[in-house]
Each structure stands twice: as C-alpha cells, then as structure tokens.
Design a protein around this motif. Sequence first.
Motif, PDB file in Angstrom:
ATOM      1  N   HIS A 233       0.874  -1.174   0.000  1.00 23.14           N
ATOM      2  CA  HIS A 233       0.000   0.000   0.000  1.00 23.14           C
ATOM      3  C   HIS A 233       0.909   1.221   0.000  1.00 23.14           C
ATOM      4  O   HIS A 233       1.594   1.491   0.989  1.00 23.14           O
ATOM      5  N   ARG A 234       0.927   1.954  -1.102  1.00 23.85           N
ATOM      6  CA  ARG A 234       1.778   3.130  -1.250  1.00 23.85           C
ATOM      7  C   ARG A 234       0.879   4.367  -1.229  1.00 23.85           C
ATOM      8  O   ARG A 234       0.091   4.584  -2.153  1.00 23.85           O
ATOM      9  N   LEU A 235       0.977   5.141  -0.144  1.00 25.13           N
ATOM     10  CA  LEU A 235       0.106   6.295   0.032  1.00 25.13           C
ATOM     11  C   LEU A 235       0.917   7.575   0.048  1.00 25.13           C
ATOM     12  O   LEU A 235       2.031   7.614   0.579  1.00 25.13           O
ATOM     13  N   ARG A 236       0.328   8.627  -0.517  1.00 24.56           N
ATOM     14  CA  ARG A 236       0.976   9.938  -0.539  1.00 24.56           C
ATOM     15  C   ARG A 236       0.054  10.931   0.147  1.00 24.56           C
ATOM     16  O   ARG A 236      -1.158  10.933  -0.097  1.00 24.56           O
ATOM     17  N   GLY A 237       0.621  11.762   1.008  1.00 29.42           N
ATOM     18  CA  GLY A 237      -0.177  12.782   1.674  1.00 29.42           C
ATOM     19  C   GLY A 237       0.652  13.531   2.699  1.00 29.42           C
ATOM     20  O   GLY A 237       1.831  13.250   2.902  1.00 29.42           O
ATOM     21  N   HIS A 238       0.002  14.485   3.355  1.00 30.82           N
ATOM     22  CA  HIS A 238       0.641  15.281   4.396  1.00 30.82           C
ATOM     23  C   HIS A 238       0.297  14.682   5.751  1.00 30.82           C
ATOM     24  O   HIS A 238      -0.872  14.431   6.050  1.00 30.82           O
TER      25      HIS A 238
ATOM     26  N   ILE B 247       4.799   5.146   2.861  1.00 36.19           N
ATOM     27  CA  ILE B 247       4.258   6.500   2.888  1.00 36.19           C
ATOM     28  C   ILE B 247       5.195   7.416   2.133  1.00 36.19           C
ATOM     29  O   ILE B 247       6.398   7.478   2.425  1.00 36.19           O
ATOM     30  N   VAL B 248       4.639   8.102   1.142  1.00 38.92           N
ATOM     31  CA  VAL B 248       5.414   9.015   0.312  1.00 38.92           C
ATOM     32  C   VAL B 248       4.978  10.439   0.692  1.00 38.92           C
ATOM     33  O   VAL B 248       3.790  10.760   0.603  1.00 38.92           O
ATOM     34  N   PRO B 249       5.915  11.283   1.127  1.00 40.09           N
ATOM     35  CA  PRO B 249       5.526  12.662   1.483  1.00 40.09           C
ATOM     36  C   PRO B 249       4.988  13.402   0.260  1.00 40.09           C
ATOM     37  O   PRO B 249       5.455  13.207  -0.858  1.00 40.09           O
ATOM     38  N   ALA B 250       3.999  14.256   0.511  1.00 39.25           N
ATOM     39  CA  ALA B 250       3.398  15.036  -0.591  1.00 39.25           C
ATOM     40  C   ALA B 250       4.230  16.267  -0.898  1.00 39.25           C
ATOM     41  O   ALA B 250       4.981  16.744  -0.118  1.00 39.25           O
TER      42      ALA B 250
END
Length: 133
Positions: free
Chosen positions: A88-93, A130-133
């Motif tokens: 699960h690769r999610l991007r957000g703040h 988790i990928v930073p936005a």
Amino acid sequence: MVLDPVETGTKFRATLDGTAELTLDDVKGGPDPNPVQILLAALGACTGMDVISILRKKRQVVLGYEIEVDGERRAEYPRVFTKIVVVHRLRGHDLDRRAIADAIRVSETKYCTVHGMLGAVAEITSRIEIVPA
C-alpha cells in the motif's frame, strides 16, 4: 456474470451484471489480462476500496494511493498462490502510519472477501509505504 468465447482461441468476454464487460485471455504478453492476474487485481481493489474509505473516516488526507500486488505460485498444477505481497503506497501530508495499518487490518480481517478467500490458501503479507506530498 456470463462468459462468452471471443473469436477462436482462449479469449472470453465476461459480462458483469449485464453492464460492464471484461475480456480475459491466457496469451502471454497479450493486451488482455489472464484469470490469475484478475485474482491479484481483485485482491488489490477489494482491500484498497476498504482502506481508502476507512482512512477518509479517520480524516486522513490521502492525495495519492497505489497498490502493488505480487504473488508466488506453486510449481505443480493447479498452480495456486502460496504467497502474496500487497504494498500500500500512500501519498499525503502527515499521514498516520497507525491509522493506515489499522485500516488495512480491518479490511483484511472484516471486510475484504477476496482477502478472506485467497488467505485460506496463501500467506498474504501487507506493507505500507508512505510518500511525502
């Protein structure tokens, strides 16, 4: 669901609930997915729909969400899956890793029927990126 052969060979068109259509084939490198690829896609979509819905309820602002699913199959026939990895690769703040892990756990143990079915025969492991936005 109704399956009809397409042309000659191994292609089938599935008509789902009389509306959506999906073409399946077993030709390697062909334009259409094979039934085994559809199983992995169904797992990713099933858990992904649950996870994003749960995260919205937890007020997590997800700007991007990608799910990567890969599986290992046994050598002998029928070549069932023995191991499946879901990333699960999610991007957000300021995404909360615990909220994401909890959403995945709830999906896997309560809501996702596909996970329940495949998990009866294969070890399914989930990872979070988790990928930073």
